[in-house]
Motif scaffolding. Structure first.
Motif, PDB file in Angstrom:
ATOM      1  N   LYS A   1       0.844  -1.198   0.000  1.00 52.99           N
ATOM      2  CA  LYS A   1       0.000   0.000   0.000  1.00 52.99           C
ATOM      3  C   LYS A   1       0.880   1.248   0.000  1.00 52.99           C
ATOM      4  CE  LYS A   1      -0.634   0.033   5.032  1.00 52.99           C
ATOM      5  NZ  LYS A   1       0.130   1.248   5.311  1.00 52.99           N
ATOM      6  N   PRO A   2       0.300   2.382  -0.395  1.00 57.86           N
ATOM      7  CA  PRO A   2       1.074   3.629  -0.378  1.00 57.86           C
ATOM      8  C   PRO A   2       1.551   3.931   1.037  1.00 57.86           C
ATOM      9  CG  PRO A   2      -1.078   3.955  -1.398  1.00 57.86           C
ATOM     10  CD  PRO A   2      -1.094   2.591  -0.819  1.00 57.86           C
ATOM     11  N   ILE A   3       2.641   4.636   1.144  1.00 54.62           N
ATOM     12  CA  ILE A   3       3.199   4.908   2.475  1.00 54.62           C
ATOM     13  C   ILE A   3       3.204   6.405   2.769  1.00 54.62           C
ATOM     14  CG2 ILE A   3       4.630   2.828   2.508  1.00 54.62           C
ATOM     15  CD1 ILE A   3       7.047   4.677   1.835  1.00 54.62           C
ATOM     16  N   LYS A   4       3.258   6.688   4.065  1.00 55.95           N
ATOM     17  CA  LYS A   4       3.420   8.057   4.554  1.00 55.95           C
ATOM     18  C   LYS A   4       4.843   8.188   5.081  1.00 55.95           C
ATOM     19  CE  LYS A   4      -1.347   8.726   6.291  1.00 55.95           C
ATOM     20  NZ  LYS A   4      -2.006   7.443   5.977  1.00 55.95           N
ATOM     21  N   VAL A   5       5.482   9.295   4.788  1.00 57.30           N
ATOM     22  CA  VAL A   5       6.878   9.462   5.225  1.00 57.30           C
ATOM     23  C   VAL A   5       7.046  10.747   6.030  1.00 57.30           C
ATOM     24  CG1 VAL A   5       7.747   8.206   3.207  1.00 57.30           C
ATOM     25  CG2 VAL A   5       7.573  10.720   3.122  1.00 57.30           C
ATOM     26  N   ILE A   6       8.205  10.840   6.661  1.00 60.63           N
ATOM     27  CA  ILE A   6       8.559  12.075   7.360  1.00 60.63           C
ATOM     28  C   ILE A   6       9.945  12.497   6.882  1.00 60.63           C
ATOM     29  CG2 ILE A   6       9.417  10.760   9.391  1.00 60.63           C
ATOM     30  CD1 ILE A   6       8.442  13.160  11.137  1.00 60.63           C
ATOM     31  N   PHE A   7      10.137  13.791   6.687  1.00 59.24           N
ATOM     32  CA  PHE A   7      11.452  14.296   6.299  1.00 59.24           C
ATOM     33  C   PHE A   7      12.279  14.472   7.586  1.00 59.24           C
ATOM     34  CE2 PHE A   7       9.732  16.803   2.332  1.00 59.24           C
ATOM     35  CZ  PHE A   7       9.359  15.604   1.745  1.00 59.24           C
ATOM     36  N   ALA A   8      13.467  13.866   7.622  1.00 61.93           N
ATOM     37  CA  ALA A   8      14.287  13.881   8.843  1.00 61.93           C
ATOM     38  C   ALA A   8      14.759  15.285   9.193  1.00 61.93           C
ATOM     39  CB  ALA A   8      15.501  12.975   8.658  1.00 61.93           C
TER      40      ALA A   8
ATOM     41  N   ALA B   1      13.635  -4.415  -3.186  1.00 62.50           N
ATOM     42  CA  ALA B   1      12.597  -5.088  -2.402  1.00 62.50           C
ATOM     43  C   ALA B   1      11.228  -4.493  -2.730  1.00 62.50           C
ATOM     44  CB  ALA B   1      12.888  -4.981  -0.913  1.00 62.50           C
ATOM     45  N   ALA B   2      11.182  -3.153  -2.792  1.00 58.86           N
ATOM     46  CA  ALA B   2       9.897  -2.468  -2.956  1.00 58.86           C
ATOM     47  C   ALA B   2       9.494  -2.269  -4.420  1.00 58.86           C
ATOM     48  CB  ALA B   2       9.974  -1.110  -2.277  1.00 58.86           C
ATOM     49  N   THR B   3      10.412  -2.390  -5.357  1.00 55.59           N
ATOM     50  CA  THR B   3      10.265  -1.964  -6.754  1.00 55.59           C
ATOM     51  C   THR B   3       9.922  -0.470  -6.751  1.00 55.59           C
ATOM     52  OG1 THR B   3       9.485  -4.177  -7.271  1.00 55.59           O
ATOM     53  CG2 THR B   3       9.395  -2.577  -9.062  1.00 55.59           C
ATOM     54  N   VAL B   4       8.630  -0.130  -6.848  1.00 53.65           N
ATOM     55  CA  VAL B   4       8.241   1.284  -6.777  1.00 53.65           C
ATOM     56  C   VAL B   4       7.098   1.381  -5.783  1.00 53.65           C
ATOM     57  CG1 VAL B   4       7.185   3.215  -8.028  1.00 53.65           C
ATOM     58  CG2 VAL B   4       8.946   1.825  -9.153  1.00 53.65           C
ATOM     59  N   VAL B   5       7.165   2.333  -4.863  1.00 54.73           N
ATOM     60  CA  VAL B   5       6.090   2.466  -3.889  1.00 54.73           C
ATOM     61  C   VAL B   5       5.675   3.930  -3.786  1.00 54.73           C
ATOM     62  CG1 VAL B   5       7.718   2.564  -1.946  1.00 54.73           C
ATOM     63  CG2 VAL B   5       5.358   1.925  -1.512  1.00 54.73           C
ATOM     64  N   ARG B   6       4.389   4.140  -3.864  1.00 52.90           N
ATOM     65  CA  ARG B   6       3.846   5.493  -3.842  1.00 52.90           C
ATOM     66  C   ARG B   6       3.880   6.074  -2.428  1.00 52.90           C
ATOM     67  NH1 ARG B   6      -2.176   6.816  -3.521  1.00 52.90           N
ATOM     68  NH2 ARG B   6      -1.917   9.017  -3.044  1.00 52.90           N
ATOM     69  N   VAL B   7       4.283   7.338  -2.346  1.00 53.95           N
ATOM     70  CA  VAL B   7       4.214   8.067  -1.088  1.00 53.95           C
ATOM     71  C   VAL B   7       2.941   8.903  -1.125  1.00 53.95           C
ATOM     72  CG1 VAL B   7       5.309   9.854   0.333  1.00 53.95           C
ATOM     73  CG2 VAL B   7       6.728   8.124  -0.805  1.00 53.95           C
ATOM     74  N   GLU B   8       2.044   8.682  -0.182  1.00 55.50           N
ATOM     75  CA  GLU B   8       0.745   9.378  -0.245  1.00 55.50           C
ATOM     76  C   GLU B   8       0.727  10.666   0.577  1.00 55.50           C
ATOM     77  OE1 GLU B   8      -2.271   6.697   1.165  1.00 55.50           O
ATOM     78  OE2 GLU B   8      -1.684   6.947   3.253  1.00 55.50           O
ATOM     79  N   GLY B   9       1.819  10.915   1.273  1.00 61.86           N
ATOM     80  CA  GLY B   9       1.891  12.169   2.025  1.00 61.86           C
ATOM     81  C   GLY B   9       3.160  12.207   2.834  1.00 61.86           C
ATOM     82  N   PHE B  10       3.536  13.406   3.286  1.00 64.26           N
ATOM     83  CA  PHE B  10       4.744  13.506   4.107  1.00 64.26           C
ATOM     84  C   PHE B  10       4.541  14.519   5.211  1.00 64.26           C
ATOM     85  CE2 PHE B  10       5.363  16.702   0.764  1.00 64.26           C
ATOM     86  CZ  PHE B  10       5.849  17.816   1.445  1.00 64.26           C
ATOM     87  N   GLU B  11       5.285  14.287   6.302  1.00 64.07           N
ATOM     88  CA  GLU B  11       5.271  15.248   7.394  1.00 64.07           C
ATOM     89  C   GLU B  11       6.599  15.986   7.401  1.00 64.07           C
ATOM     90  OE1 GLU B  11       3.909  14.005  11.384  1.00 64.07           O
ATOM     91  OE2 GLU B  11       5.567  15.226  12.177  1.00 64.07           O
ATOM     92  N   TYR B  12       6.491  17.299   7.598  1.00 66.57           N
ATOM     93  CA  TYR B  12       7.715  18.080   7.753  1.00 66.57           C
ATOM     94  C   TYR B  12       7.444  19.195   8.741  1.00 66.57           C
ATOM     95  CZ  TYR B  12      11.578  21.237   7.031  1.00 66.57           C
ATOM     96  OH  TYR B  12      12.658  22.049   7.253  1.00 66.57           O
TER      97      TYR B  12
END
Lengths: 355, 355
Positions: free
Chosen positions: A174-181, A303-314
């Motif tokens: 599934k799409p993932i949510k990320v955070i910018f370090a 491992a992931a091939t291509v994975v959609r990022v559905e949003g990010f926190e910054y």
């Protein structure tokens, strides 16, 4: 791959474990194919590679890998096409990279003939573990560990090169949510970030756990000095689509030179998508998100091939990236998979018959 | 240490290996005492610690420690005084630090009672491995490794905490030559440099090998961003003596908070030696060396205790540090050893009876 004259010692399993595996319900990295390869480095030489049934091995508690993280690894996949032929995707890239990683970690390089002869023999023996069908593959994990017994902090004089395989379905489904370090870092200039060194990964678990506690899946790492530039996601390289252009960070000594990353850059060029390989400023991405110009973010890795990022926190703010029509991510993923599963022509000669 | 009510499972060796060891000719980290402790973390709990004969253990090749370097360690020493009593030096510091390291590496903290009860039982069983006499000790290596079988890059759900011991003489027996790092780095801001994380050590082996090829022994690491400030030496903290003042870098998230370092700072205060804990600029040290104001550099760590630096290379130039009369290094080393071997009063309560 061509067969070679390399001698291998092969001990086959008496009974395959394959019937115990539910291939429609795999947990990534939990089931292992029947055989594994190991090859020891002793007295300055890599010995005869051995292929044996997958299983536990004995190590002394003083083995250097346990104390000093002198270890590197690779990730590759084998795909089966509709005719039952097994293919590897750019395996030379993984072979070259494990030796590049090894060099940085003061591990002796592994001979090319040993690597490919073992891989070929292993895949031939365990060919039934590679399943046909979209998303299915055998994930192949070559790795090297320091096996000298000794708790003094210096490079080992013994190593073990191993290859194990595990049947895989899609890594992220599934799409993932990320955070910018902004606080933690993955790698220093002049460090080992470009290598697939074991310690690079363990060091990310705690900050990633903190991100997960906030409902996010992954961290996009920034440069350790200023946290102003987006670099990679630890298990994936990262692409940003601004308008119709694709943007990704250049590789440097902090960033892994990903095989999927470079394949996507080539596919973009093949398809007249402009790719800018340049520093990716956090500020620029955040502004593009505010203006609605940031169309997509996606991760790219074996491992992931291509994975959609559905949003990010910054900086405490969450930016949503709504799904769009005809996303690049989906296009590149299916283009890559068409090549990997031998469904289309392979103009760059990326796929190689396993045996 | 006080005895506790912690249950331990103890299996003693049938025959000790001690007669096979030449204690007058030890190679550091090559011989191990008869017993070891291990304690597994399973289903969210540390199990009963087990003390068993030292020897190899079985691990699956997919154990996470081999792939992701999720591992931390400590280094401590046990000393035997002239009356045959065994002493530990500030063991609480090591206990606290291994948990601090573990936390950063997403490893569950180890219970204090388990730690001290096992250490006490282990030292009682292997007391003959601790030899009397200046420089002799039992080097104690607590460590934790990720033991879940699974090649997915996330924290393990199983761990093994272990303690092994090896008889030791002095770690460095001669003064060393060092080089100030200008290209390679040890740790990033926001990284794991402050932790005794396994991967921090393996990452130093290659640059150290390059230094050794130039006839130097160790690297003094500088900050990764600018290489302008001297930080630590990888297995030791570093002190500089300018005139009669002692200078050492403050700890931060890149630098290990060394037990020997903080003990020397205290001893300096006790002896009216001015200690400046502040950023140590490369430029300042090089200029002080040119002007003849740099009297000494020495390293401080558990394995090494105190080791004299007889010269350093920076920017292609070698700076000689001739031996001086009454060096601080020698004074602090003998002051520390007097306390460690229970030959003098211990005003700070640093030494603790092993059992």
């Amino acid at each position: 791959m061509n067969s070679t004259d390399i001698q291998l010692d092969i001990e086959k399993v008496e009974t395959s474990r394959i019937d115990q595996v539910d291939f429609s319900n795999l947990q990534f990295g939990k089931q292992y194919a029947d055989h594994m390869m190991y090859c020891d480095y002793i007295d300055g030489e890599w010995q005869t590679p051995k292929i044996v049934p997958y299983g536990p091995m004995e190590f002394e508690p003083s083995a250097k890998v346990f104390h000093y993280g002198q270890a590197v690894f690779e990730g590759m996949k084998a795909f089966k096409d509709d005719d039952g032929q097994i293919w590897l995707f750019r395996p030379e890239q993984n072979f070259e990279r494990i030796n590049k990683s090894s060099k940085r970690m003061a591990i002796p390089e592994f001979p090319k003939e040993h690597f490919f002869a073992s891989l070929q023999a292993l895949l031939k023996l365990d060919q039934d573990w590679v399943k046909k069908g979209q998303g299915n593959s055998l994930y192949i994990r070559p790795f090297v560990i320091a096996t000298e017994n000794g708790v003094s902090a210096s490079e080992s004089d013994r190593y073990r090169f191993m290859i194990i395989g595990c049947p895989a379905q899609a890594y992220y489904n599934k799409p993932i949510k990320v955070i910018f370090a902004q606080d933690y870092s993955r790698a220093a200039d002049g460090g080992v970030g470009f290598a697939k060194a074991a310690g690079n990964y363990g060091a990310q678990f705690y900050p990633t756990k903190l991100a997960k506690e906030k409902g996010l899946d992954q961290i996009i790492w920034t440069d350790a000095s200023s946290h102003e530039y987006l670099e990679e996601a630890g298990t994936m390289n990262i692409f940003f689509r601004i308008g119709d252009k694709l943007l990704t960070a250049p590789t440097n000594d902090r960033i892994l030179d990903g095989v999927t990353r470079k394949s996507i850059i080539q596919l973009a060029k093949d398809n007249d998508v402009e790719v800018i390989v340049d520093k990716v400023s956090v500020k620029y991405i955040v502004e593009a998100a505010r203006k609605g110009e940031l169309k997509e973010i996606f991760g790219a890795g074996t491992a992931a091939t291509v994975v959609r990022v559905e949003g990010f926190e910054y900086d405490g703010e969450y930016f949503d990236l709504p799904a769009i029509d005809k996303p690049y991510g989906t296009f590149f993923k299916s283009s890559l998979q068409d090549i990997q599963y031998n469904r289309v022509e392979d103009p760059h000669g990326w796929t190689v018959k396993a045996f």
